[in-house]
Design a protein around this motif. Structure first.
Motif, PDB file in Angstrom:
ATOM      1  N   THR B  45       3.863  30.287 -16.150  1.00 32.68           N
ATOM      2  CA  THR B  45       4.946  30.684 -15.249  1.00 32.68           C
ATOM      3  C   THR B  45       4.435  31.707 -14.259  1.00 32.68           C
ATOM      4  OG1 THR B  45       6.332  30.515 -17.196  1.00 32.68           O
ATOM      5  CG2 THR B  45       7.371  31.327 -15.204  1.00 32.68           C
ATOM      6  N   TYR B  46       4.565  31.419 -12.972  1.00 32.40           N
ATOM      7  CA  TYR B  46       4.150  32.358 -11.934  1.00 32.40           C
ATOM      8  C   TYR B  46       5.364  32.722 -11.106  1.00 32.40           C
ATOM      9  CZ  TYR B  46      -0.512  30.889 -13.251  1.00 32.40           C
ATOM     10  OH  TYR B  46      -1.647  30.619 -13.952  1.00 32.40           O
ATOM     11  N   ARG B  47       5.960  33.861 -11.373  1.00 28.28           N
ATOM     12  CA  ARG B  47       7.161  34.300 -10.670  1.00 28.28           C
ATOM     13  C   ARG B  47       8.191  33.161 -10.728  1.00 28.28           C
ATOM     14  NH1 ARG B  47       5.754  38.222  -5.820  1.00 28.28           N
ATOM     15  NH2 ARG B  47       5.590  36.351  -4.578  1.00 28.28           N
ATOM     16  N   GLY B  48       8.630  32.587  -9.681  1.00 35.66           N
ATOM     17  CA  GLY B  48       9.674  31.570  -9.788  1.00 35.66           C
ATOM     18  C   GLY B  48       9.171  30.189 -10.164  1.00 35.66           C
ATOM     19  N   THR B  49       7.845  30.029 -10.279  1.00 35.46           N
ATOM     20  CA  THR B  49       7.288  28.686 -10.430  1.00 35.46           C
ATOM     21  C   THR B  49       6.798  28.449 -11.850  1.00 35.46           C
ATOM     22  OG1 THR B  49       6.463  29.007  -8.196  1.00 35.46           O
ATOM     23  CG2 THR B  49       5.671  27.064  -9.377  1.00 35.46           C
ATOM     24  N   THR B  50       7.250  27.366 -12.475  1.00 37.89           N
ATOM     25  CA  THR B  50       6.750  26.988 -13.790  1.00 37.89           C
ATOM     26  C   THR B  50       5.828  25.787 -13.624  1.00 37.89           C
ATOM     27  OG1 THR B  50       8.802  27.759 -14.772  1.00 37.89           O
ATOM     28  CG2 THR B  50       7.420  26.346 -16.126  1.00 37.89           C
ATOM     29  N   VAL B  51       4.666  25.872 -14.254  1.00 34.37           N
ATOM     30  CA  VAL B  51       3.641  24.860 -14.031  1.00 34.37           C
ATOM     31  C   VAL B  51       3.159  24.304 -15.355  1.00 34.37           C
ATOM     32  CG1 VAL B  51       1.475  24.409 -12.847  1.00 34.37           C
ATOM     33  CG2 VAL B  51       2.852  26.353 -12.171  1.00 34.37           C
TER      34      VAL B  51
END
Lengths: 469, 122
Positions: B45-51
């Protein structure tokens, strides 16, 4: 002329020369050794000492911001991104001393300062509290940081030359007037009989930069592959170091804004510690609730959000109110970042979600929490909240329209966006001829005798790279 | 002659090298690789982004061996690289047609035999 010419690296010196020459000519035309005018009071040594330190701290924030932004982009754009911060140290600083400072602080109308201090005419060693020359430097740091903040929304695809021209104009035509409104005796001093409180630049710096960033991001367009591929931060440790340096610098940003080495400076200093601390804790809880893990990028972001939120009220509210402000700012910013990432708006590094939403939250809460006992000129309450809201709305409208006009003007001369092929390979090599993490393996030395030959080779290499999409 | 290629967990490298050393195997090339494994994907998870990370990071070992060493190498790899969880990796054994040592021009078995073994007085 072929417009794409302007995207080539070699066009930049020409653009810079075209921009600078009129300034230099005007400077040369100034009468020699302008006698010191304006305030003649002798500066206070303690205040001067603290402001000297504070001015340095504010300028160090640019380095912090460059690291924060640089770590959050992909490795192929790290230099371009960091340079978008560092270039402000040059361009905005000069624009500020040539025109900006005078537009913000020289005597003028409600809407604009006057030309009295163009090219620092009449600025000398005297001053109220601090020497006038130091005020120029300290406030110049704010203009530089504000302009650098804007870049976060458009990194990884905006043309470097278009960006430099944009911020040169923006800092003089948008930032300086807004600074005049808030701090130079402009309209925020008397808005239907009340004053907008902006202690250290919540509206002037953060809401302003964030709105401009959002508008510019929409104009430049989203990055290729945005929403299709994951665009992950390439070096989160850099972002954490950057956030730490930003916090350090912010003690000068807020603490210096007291314009005294006294209790109010100390209050602003303490509040600058407490608000981000509260945001950090609130953000950890939100992160844990959402993903089960506390993320590093989240913490770095939380620090910035807390700093932004306390900026407008750092020197006018109690320490406990600062804790509330910091904690309260976490939720709207967290939600805004989450929403933005799922939206079609490619504000690359969430400048609006962090600085815009955080700045607005802070400006509004300053209206509620401002306390005469803690140094505020007026007591907080619903009436002050309404005044703050009006100030925010005026800033948003002015900032958005100013950005639209300037960006439109710039796009007539230089395309706002880099070529698709350049964006694909990363902007560092095509635009700057350098890469962030070169190991030198397989790099052959080409003996070059003349600079024109060097430019020719660089141009050929850049075209070859740019075309490889 | 065989080429033994192993794809292993990164954190198992030390154990694998130790086991191979103990089995008298030298001459190894280690390369960081990424690939589709059978294990569950990891989520970041990078701030608002889930990968979702589709490719798992592994290490690849290439070992050229003369016949008597092949079985010992495979056994050492299987034993030392195993955790029992999905994602432990694979060992491939392929025929090796020709080998040259660049320094001397030696060929095949002479080229694969570690220099230390030839040079030592024993």
């Amino acid at each position: 002329m072929d417009r794409s010419m302007w995207t080539k690296t070699r066009s930049l010196p020409r653009v810079a020369a075209a921009l600078l020459l009129p300034f230099l000519a005007a400077a040369a035309a100034q009468p020699e050794a302008t006698p010191v005018q304006g305030p003649t009071a002798a500066p206070d040594p303690a205040t001067t000492g603290w402001l000297l330190v504070s001015a340095g701290l504010v300028l160090f924030m640019v380095t912090g911001l460059a690291l924060f932004y640089g770590g959050l982009v992909r490795r192929k754009n790290v230099l371009n991104t960091m340079m978008m911060s560092f270039v402000c140290l040059g361009i905005v600083a000069l624009g500020w001393v040539f025109f900006g400072y005078s537009i913000a602080y020289a005597p003028g109308s409600t809407f604009l300062g006057g030309p009295a201090h163009f090219f620092l005419s009449g600025i000398g060693l005297a001053g109220e509290g601090v020497p006038a020359v130091l005020d120029v430097a300290f406030q110049g740091g704010f203009a530089i940081v504000a302009a650098a903040l804007v870049s976060g929304a458009v990194v990884e695809r905006m043309s470097f030359s278009a960006y430099t021209i944009f911020i040169a104009l923006w800092s003089v035509l948008v930032y300086a007037p807004l600074a005049h409104w808030a701090w130079g005796g402009g309209i925020f001093d008397d808005l239907f009989g009340r004053s907008v409180i902006d202690f250290a630049g919540g509206t002037v710096v953060h809401v302003n930069a964030a709105v401009s960033a959002l508008v510019l991001a929409l104009l430049v367009g989203k990055r290729r592959d945005y929403g299709l591929r994951a665009m992950l931060p390439h070096q989160i440790p850099l972002a954490l170091i950057g956030a730490g340096i930003l916090w350090f610098g912010w003690f000068g940003f807020n603490g210096g804004s007291a314009y005294a080495a006294d209790g109010y400076a100390a209050l602003a200093f303490l509040n600058t510690l407490l608000a981000p601390a509260a945001t950090l804790v609130a953000w950890m809880l939100l992160d844990t609730f959402r993903t089960g893990k506390v993320t590093a990028v989240g913490l770095a972001t939380a620090i910035v959000v807390g700093l932004v939120a306390i900026t407008p009220g750092a020197g006018v509210m109690s320490p406990m109110a600062a804790v509330l402000t910091g904690a309260a700012a976490a939720l709207p910013c967290y939600l805004a970042i989450g929403w933005r990432a799922r939206s079609r708006v490619d504000d690359s590094l969430d400048v609006f979600a962090a600085h815009g939403v955080g700045g607005i939250t802070g400006a509004l809460l300053t209206g509620l929490f401002a306390s005469v006992a803690w140094g505020s000129p007026v007591e907080g309450g619903l009436a002050q909240l309404a005044t703050q809201a009006l100030g925010v709305v005026i800033s948003i409208v002015f900032s958005a329209s100013g950005t639209l006009l300037i960006a439109a003007a710039v796009s007539l001369v230089v395309p706002l966006r880099t070529e698709d092929g350049q964006e694909a390979v990363g902007l560092d090599i095509p635009l700057h001829g350098e890469e962030g993490y070169s190991d030198g393996e397989g790099a052959l030395l080409i003996p070059v005798v003349s600079s024109s030959k060097a430019a020719e080779i660089a141009g050929t290499a850049t075209r070859a790279l740019g075309g490889r999409a | 002659m065989k080429l033994v290629t192993a794809v292993i967990r990164k954190e198992k490298l030390d154990a694998v090298l130790k086991a191979l050393f103990e089995a008298d195997i030298e001459g190894i090339t280690v390369t960081p690789v990424r690939g589709h494994g059978g294990e569950a994907e990891t989520v970041q998870t990078y701030r608002g982004t889930t990968v979702k990370m589709e490719l798992a990071e592994k290490l690849r070992l290439d070992i050229a061996l003369t016949e008597p060493y092949v079985e010992r190498a495979v056994e050492a790899l299987l034993r030392s690289a195993r955790t029992g969880e999905v994602g432990d990796g694979k060992v491939f054994v392929t025929p090796l047609e020709k080998v040259y040592r660049i320094r001397t021009g030696e060929e095949d078995e002479a080229a694969v035999t570690p220099v230390a073994k030839v040079a030592s007085p024993a």
